[in-house]
Design an enzyme around this catalytic site. Structure first.
Site, PDB file in Angstrom:
ATOM      1  N   CYS A   1      -2.322  -0.363   7.507  1.00  0.00           N
ATOM      2  CA  CYS A   1      -1.533   0.858   7.356  1.00  0.00           C
ATOM      3  C   CYS A   1      -1.571   1.710   8.623  1.00  0.00           C
ATOM      4  CB  CYS A   1      -2.011   1.643   6.144  1.00  0.00           C
ATOM      5  SG  CYS A   1      -1.646   0.809   4.582  1.00  0.00           S
TER       6      CYS A   1
ATOM      7  N   HIS B   1       0.856  -1.184   0.000  1.00  0.00           N
ATOM      8  CA  HIS B   1       0.000   0.000   0.000  1.00  0.00           C
ATOM      9  C   HIS B   1       0.892   1.233   0.000  1.00  0.00           C
ATOM     10  CE1 HIS B   1      -3.825  -2.017   1.871  1.00  0.00           C
ATOM     11  NE2 HIS B   1      -3.258  -2.767   0.931  1.00  0.00           N
TER      12      HIS B   1
ATOM     13  N   GLU C   1       0.991   3.900   1.807  1.00  0.00           N
ATOM     14  CA  GLU C   1       1.500   4.309   3.116  1.00  0.00           C
ATOM     15  C   GLU C   1       2.685   3.451   3.540  1.00  0.00           C
ATOM     16  OE1 GLU C   1      -1.715   3.722   2.129  1.00  0.00           O
ATOM     17  OE2 GLU C   1      -3.014   4.061   3.841  1.00  0.00           O
TER      18      GLU C   1
ATOM     19  N   CYS D   1      -6.122   1.879   5.885  1.00  0.00           N
ATOM     20  CA  CYS D   1      -6.750   0.634   6.315  1.00  0.00           C
ATOM     21  C   CYS D   1      -6.150   0.241   7.672  1.00  0.00           C
ATOM     22  CB  CYS D   1      -6.513  -0.464   5.272  1.00  0.00           C
ATOM     23  SG  CYS D   1      -4.800  -1.057   5.207  1.00  0.00           S
TER      24      CYS D   1
END
Length: 152
Positions: free
Chosen positions: A89, A56, A58, A86
């Site tokens: 993260c 992801h 992040e 999420c």
């Protein structure tokens, strides 16, 4: 006024990363790590490209910032991301000791900050960053809606 322009420019850079992710066929999410008013890392989603469910925006930006700093802690760093992180993260932000989180669009379906798991509200969460939501939210939401509309 100058501070406000600099503030928005970081989300603009996260949006640039999100747009680049969309061009790669990735869900358009971008993230930027900032320290002392300077961008130290930036990334967009690469889960499909890397065949890695943890890739992801992040997480990739945090990894790059930690590598540049030579430390697993990003104390005093800010993270700008186009979508509410999420749970995975959000936990990574906590583990990295990010000081402030700025995010654009809310994610009622899979968010982990204001929705769903609400990672930062748990007693087991060792570090809670300051959280600022809704930053350039309309632009972030539009990018996501357009991406998914094109796929339907």
């Amino acid at each position: 006024m100058k501070e406000q322009r600099a503030f928005l420019s970081f989300m603009e850079q996260a949006l640039e990363e999100a747009k680049a992710a969309a061009l790669r066929g990735e869900v358009p999410v971008g993230a930027v790590v900032v320290y002392g008013g300077q961008v130290v890392a930036r990334a967009g989603n690469r889960t499909r490209e890397l065949a890695d469910p943890t890739a992801h925006a992040e997480v990739l930006a945090i990894r790059a910032a930690c590598a540049a700093l030579g430390s697993e802690r990003l104390t005093g760093h800010d993270l700008y991301v186009t979508l509410e992180p999420c749970p995975m993260c959000a936990a990574a932000l906590s583990a990295a000791r990010i000081g402030r989180l700025y995010y654009g669009a809310s994610d009622p379906k899979t968010g982990g900050v204001a929705h769903g798991a609400r990672v930062f509200s748990h007693a087991q969460c060792h570090h809670v960053p300051e959280v600022y939501d809704g930053i350039s939210a309309a632009a972030c939401e539009e990018l996501l809606k357009d991406f998914f509309a094109d796929r339907r």
